[in-house]
Design an enzyme around this catalytic site. Structure first.
Site, PDB file in Angstrom:
ATOM      1  N   LYS A  42       0.637  -1.312   0.168  1.00 24.18           N
ATOM      2  CA  LYS A  42       0.263  -0.167  -0.160  1.00 24.18           C
ATOM      3  C   LYS A  42       0.797   1.424   0.122  1.00 24.18           C
ATOM      4  O   LYS A  42       0.330   2.290  -0.101  1.00 24.18           O
ATOM      5  CB  LYS A  42      -1.172  -0.397   1.705  1.00 24.18           C
ATOM      6  CG  LYS A  42      -1.646  -1.242   1.428  1.00 24.18           C
ATOM      7  CD  LYS A  42      -2.268  -1.444   2.643  1.00 24.18           C
ATOM      8  CE  LYS A  42      -2.939  -2.997   3.540  1.00 24.18           C
ATOM      9  NZ  LYS A  42      -3.249  -2.402   4.444  1.00 24.18           N
ATOM     10  N   GLY A  43       2.572   1.276   0.150  1.00 19.72           N
ATOM     11  CA  GLY A  43       3.178   2.109   0.657  1.00 19.72           C
ATOM     12  C   GLY A  43       3.258   3.246  -0.653  1.00 19.72           C
ATOM     13  O   GLY A  43       3.416   4.419   0.382  1.00 19.72           O
ATOM     14  N   GLU A  98       7.355   2.431  -6.074  1.00 22.66           N
ATOM     15  CA  GLU A  98       8.056   2.255  -5.254  1.00 22.66           C
ATOM     16  C   GLU A  98       7.997   3.484  -4.044  1.00 22.66           C
ATOM     17  O   GLU A  98       8.642   4.355  -3.891  1.00 22.66           O
ATOM     18  CB  GLU A  98       9.213   1.688  -4.324  1.00 22.66           C
ATOM     19  CG  GLU A  98       9.029  -0.171  -5.099  1.00 22.66           C
ATOM     20  CD  GLU A  98       8.965  -1.060  -3.581  1.00 22.66           C
ATOM     21  OE1 GLU A  98       8.481   0.160  -2.721  1.00 22.66           O
ATOM     22  OE2 GLU A  98       8.940  -1.962  -3.730  1.00 22.66           O
ATOM     23  N   ASP A  99       8.014   3.152  -2.339  1.00 22.66           N
ATOM     24  CA  ASP A  99       8.238   3.930  -1.558  1.00 22.66           C
ATOM     25  C   ASP A  99       9.204   4.348  -1.100  1.00 22.66           C
ATOM     26  O   ASP A  99       9.769   5.135  -0.846  1.00 22.66           O
ATOM     27  CB  ASP A  99       6.841   3.694  -0.509  1.00 22.66           C
ATOM     28  CG  ASP A  99       7.045   2.434  -0.149  1.00 22.66           C
ATOM     29  OD1 ASP A  99       7.803   1.029  -0.336  1.00 22.66           O
ATOM     30  OD2 ASP A  99       6.081   1.960   0.879  1.00 22.66           O
ATOM     31  N   ASP A 102      14.684  -0.910   0.656  1.00 19.37           N
ATOM     32  CA  ASP A 102      15.663  -0.429   2.535  1.00 19.37           C
ATOM     33  C   ASP A 102      16.728  -1.710   1.585  1.00 19.37           C
ATOM     34  O   ASP A 102      17.470  -1.729   1.135  1.00 19.37           O
ATOM     35  CB  ASP A 102      14.466  -1.291   3.464  1.00 19.37           C
ATOM     36  CG  ASP A 102      15.524  -1.261   4.380  1.00 19.37           C
ATOM     37  OD1 ASP A 102      16.352  -1.146   4.992  1.00 19.37           O
ATOM     38  OD2 ASP A 102      14.300  -1.774   5.161  1.00 19.37           O
ATOM     39  N   LYS A 130      17.269   3.640   0.658  1.00 19.70           N
ATOM     40  CA  LYS A 130      18.042   4.395   2.391  1.00 19.70           C
ATOM     41  C   LYS A 130      19.202   3.981   2.253  1.00 19.70           C
ATOM     42  O   LYS A 130      19.781   3.451   1.534  1.00 19.70           O
ATOM     43  CB  LYS A 130      17.607   3.127   3.346  1.00 19.70           C
ATOM     44  CG  LYS A 130      16.492   3.542   4.300  1.00 19.70           C
ATOM     45  CD  LYS A 130      15.684   2.686   5.423  1.00 19.70           C
ATOM     46  CE  LYS A 130      14.884   3.237   6.016  1.00 19.70           C
ATOM     47  NZ  LYS A 130      14.680   1.815   6.950  1.00 19.70           N
ATOM     48  N   PHE A 151      14.166   4.330  10.509  1.00 16.65           N
ATOM     49  CA  PHE A 151      12.609   3.777  10.725  1.00 16.65           C
ATOM     50  C   PHE A 151      11.966   5.118  10.100  1.00 16.65           C
ATOM     51  O   PHE A 151      11.838   5.635  10.974  1.00 16.65           O
ATOM     52  CB  PHE A 151      12.404   3.334  11.137  1.00 16.65           C
ATOM     53  CG  PHE A 151      11.465   2.514  10.613  1.00 16.65           C
ATOM     54  CD1 PHE A 151      11.524   1.089   9.652  1.00 16.65           C
ATOM     55  CD2 PHE A 151       9.998   2.756  10.402  1.00 16.65           C
ATOM     56  CE1 PHE A 151      10.094   0.730   9.098  1.00 16.65           C
ATOM     57  CE2 PHE A 151       8.837   1.920  10.657  1.00 16.65           C
ATOM     58  CZ  PHE A 151       8.954   0.736   9.718  1.00 16.65           C
ATOM     59  N   VAL A 152      11.320   5.505   8.883  1.00 14.48           N
ATOM     60  CA  VAL A 152      10.541   6.763   8.736  1.00 14.48           C
ATOM     61  C   VAL A 152       8.989   6.444   8.435  1.00 14.48           C
ATOM     62  O   VAL A 152       8.816   5.303   8.007  1.00 14.48           O
ATOM     63  CB  VAL A 152      11.211   7.279   7.588  1.00 14.48           C
ATOM     64  CG1 VAL A 152      12.446   7.930   7.676  1.00 14.48           C
ATOM     65  CG2 VAL A 152      11.500   6.696   5.900  1.00 14.48           C
ATOM     66  N   ASP A 158       4.601   3.387   6.969  1.00 15.13           N
ATOM     67  CA  ASP A 158       3.603   3.037   8.548  1.00 15.13           C
ATOM     68  C   ASP A 158       4.866   2.093   8.765  1.00 15.13           C
ATOM     69  O   ASP A 158       6.039   1.482   9.063  1.00 15.13           O
ATOM     70  CB  ASP A 158       2.538   1.801   7.520  1.00 15.13           C
ATOM     71  CG  ASP A 158       2.963   0.340   7.618  1.00 15.13           C
ATOM     72  OD1 ASP A 158       3.953   0.557   6.759  1.00 15.13           O
ATOM     73  OD2 ASP A 158       2.949  -0.208   8.519  1.00 15.13           O
ATOM     74  N   ARG A 164       0.998   6.500   7.567  1.00 11.81           N
ATOM     75  CA  ARG A 164       0.244   6.657   5.987  1.00 11.81           C
ATOM     76  C   ARG A 164      -0.165   7.917   5.211  1.00 11.81           C
ATOM     77  O   ARG A 164       0.590   8.024   5.038  1.00 11.81           O
ATOM     78  CB  ARG A 164      -0.553   5.419   5.319  1.00 11.81           C
ATOM     79  CG  ARG A 164       0.595   3.782   5.373  1.00 11.81           C
ATOM     80  CD  ARG A 164      -0.282   2.994   4.263  1.00 11.81           C
ATOM     81  NE  ARG A 164      -0.189   1.901   5.321  1.00 11.81           N
ATOM     82  CZ  ARG A 164       0.788   0.983   5.097  1.00 11.81           C
ATOM     83  NH1 ARG A 164       1.768   1.216   3.995  1.00 11.81           N
ATOM     84  NH2 ARG A 164       0.462   0.289   5.011  1.00 11.81           N
TER      85      ARG A 164
HETATM   86  P1  IMP Z   1      13.277  -4.469   1.527  1.00 13.71           P
HETATM   87  O1  IMP Z   1      13.842  -3.793   0.206  1.00 13.71           O
HETATM   88  O2  IMP Z   1      13.151  -5.589   0.725  1.00 13.71           O
HETATM   89  O3  IMP Z   1      13.981  -4.107   2.993  1.00 13.71           O
HETATM   90  O4  IMP Z   1      11.757  -3.918   2.036  1.00 13.71           O
HETATM   91  C1  IMP Z   1      11.507  -2.338   1.474  1.00 13.71           C
HETATM   92  C2  IMP Z   1       9.659  -2.153   2.435  1.00 13.71           C
HETATM   93  O5  IMP Z   1       9.550  -2.292   3.317  1.00 13.71           O
HETATM   94  C3  IMP Z   1       9.628  -1.991   1.664  1.00 13.71           C
HETATM   95  O6  IMP Z   1       8.574  -1.659   1.081  1.00 13.71           O
HETATM   96  C4  IMP Z   1       8.322  -0.507   2.684  1.00 13.71           C
HETATM   97  O7  IMP Z   1       7.102  -0.966   3.054  1.00 13.71           O
HETATM   98  C5  IMP Z   1       9.317  -1.600   4.143  1.00 13.71           C
HETATM   99  N1  IMP Z   1      10.007  -0.554   4.736  1.00 13.71           N
HETATM  100  C6  IMP Z   1      11.528  -0.651   4.491  1.00 13.71           C
HETATM  101  N2  IMP Z   1      12.200   0.851   5.272  1.00 13.71           N
HETATM  102  C7  IMP Z   1      11.146   0.893   5.980  1.00 13.71           C
HETATM  103  C8  IMP Z   1      11.088   1.806   6.806  1.00 13.71           C
HETATM  104  O8  IMP Z   1      11.755   3.536   7.127  1.00 13.71           O
HETATM  105  N3  IMP Z   1       9.545   2.717   6.997  1.00 13.71           N
HETATM  106  C9  IMP Z   1       8.028   2.127   6.763  1.00 13.71           C
HETATM  107  N4  IMP Z   1       8.900   1.173   5.366  1.00 13.71           N
HETATM  108  C10 IMP Z   1       9.952   0.542   5.163  1.00 13.71           C
HETATM  109 MG    MG Z   2       5.005  -1.566   5.165  1.00  9.95          MG
END
Ligand code: IMP
Ligand code: MG
Length: 194
Positions: A42-43, A98-99, A102, A130, A151-152, A158, A164
């Site tokens: 949903k992000g 993407e939002d 990470d 990030k 963490f934001v 969220d 959100r």
């Molecule tokens: P990754 O890149 O597989 O570690 O996961 C990315 C997902 O983790 C994103 O799409 C977000 O939903 C969630 N996420 C990662 N960092 C944050 C943050 O700082 N705040 C909120 N959600 C986050």
């Molecule tokens: Mg999330």
């Protein structure tokens, strides 16, 4: 400012300005091409809604909802599809919206999966990038902002499904993490991509 927010990292105005810039750049790069914006639920919803309106092209929008298997703090890179795209993408140029990126694991898996459906091209636009070591090397073609490894929340992002709707990107007060007992299955974590 919301009482649970320690600091505003990126203001509403900064988001708007950067989104307009990205929209112009994307419109130039995809001129005359069959563009499909793929938002991840949903992000990415607030971002894709604003970004799409900043792209002066005929384009399509679709969404995927994915969740990554893993524990509460680390994504495994194995992604479960909760909602898939409506149709085939082999005649389309795909731009994943993407939002935040990470570890990169979720997106890496998603790109792999979509590549097998033979789109004309796949690129990635992420509002936030990030600054950290990636588990998987994912290249963000259109980065919004590079942010520190904190963490934001806000503007789609969220913590335990909340915040959100904040119009800015903010850093949560540490007291919010330590005071609230959240049931394990409702843990908001970087591992849960929704
Ligand atoms: P990754 O890149 O597989 O570690 O996961 C990315 C997902 O983790 C994103 O799409 C977000 O939903 C969630 N996420 C990662 N960092 C944050 C943050 O700082 N705040 C909120 N959600 C986050
Ligand atoms: Mg999330």
């Amino acid at each position: 400012m919301h009482q649970d927010i320690e600091e505003i990292l990126i203001s509403e105005e900064q988001i708007k300005n950067r989104t307009d810039e990205l929209g112009k750049q994307i419109a130039e790069d995809y001129k005359g091409k069959n563009l499909l914006l793929l938002g991840t639920l949903k992000g990415a919803v607030p971002f894709i809604a604003d970004l799409a309106r900043a792209i002066d092209l005929n384009l399509e929008i679709d969404y995927m909802a994915v969740a990554s298997y893993g524990n509460s703090t680390q994504s495994s890179g194995i992604v479960r599809i909760i909602k898939d795209l409506e149709g085939p993408i082999d005649q389309k140029h795909l731009l994943i919206i993407e939002d935040i990126i990470d570890s990169g694991l979720t997106l890496h898996y998603l790109v792999d999966l979509l590549r097998r459906r033979n789109p004309l091209s796949i690129k990635i636009c992420s509002l936030l990038d990030k600054e950290r070591e990636r588990a998987k090397n994912v290249v963000v073609d259109y980065p919004g902002f590079v942010i520190p490894d904190k963490f934001v929340v806000g503007y789609g992002l969220d913590y335990a499904q909340r915040y959100r709707n904040l119009p800015y990107i903010g850093i949560l007060k540490p007291s919010v993490y330590s005071n609230v007992a959240i049931p394990e299955d409702e843990h908001a974590s970087p591992a849960e991509n929704h």
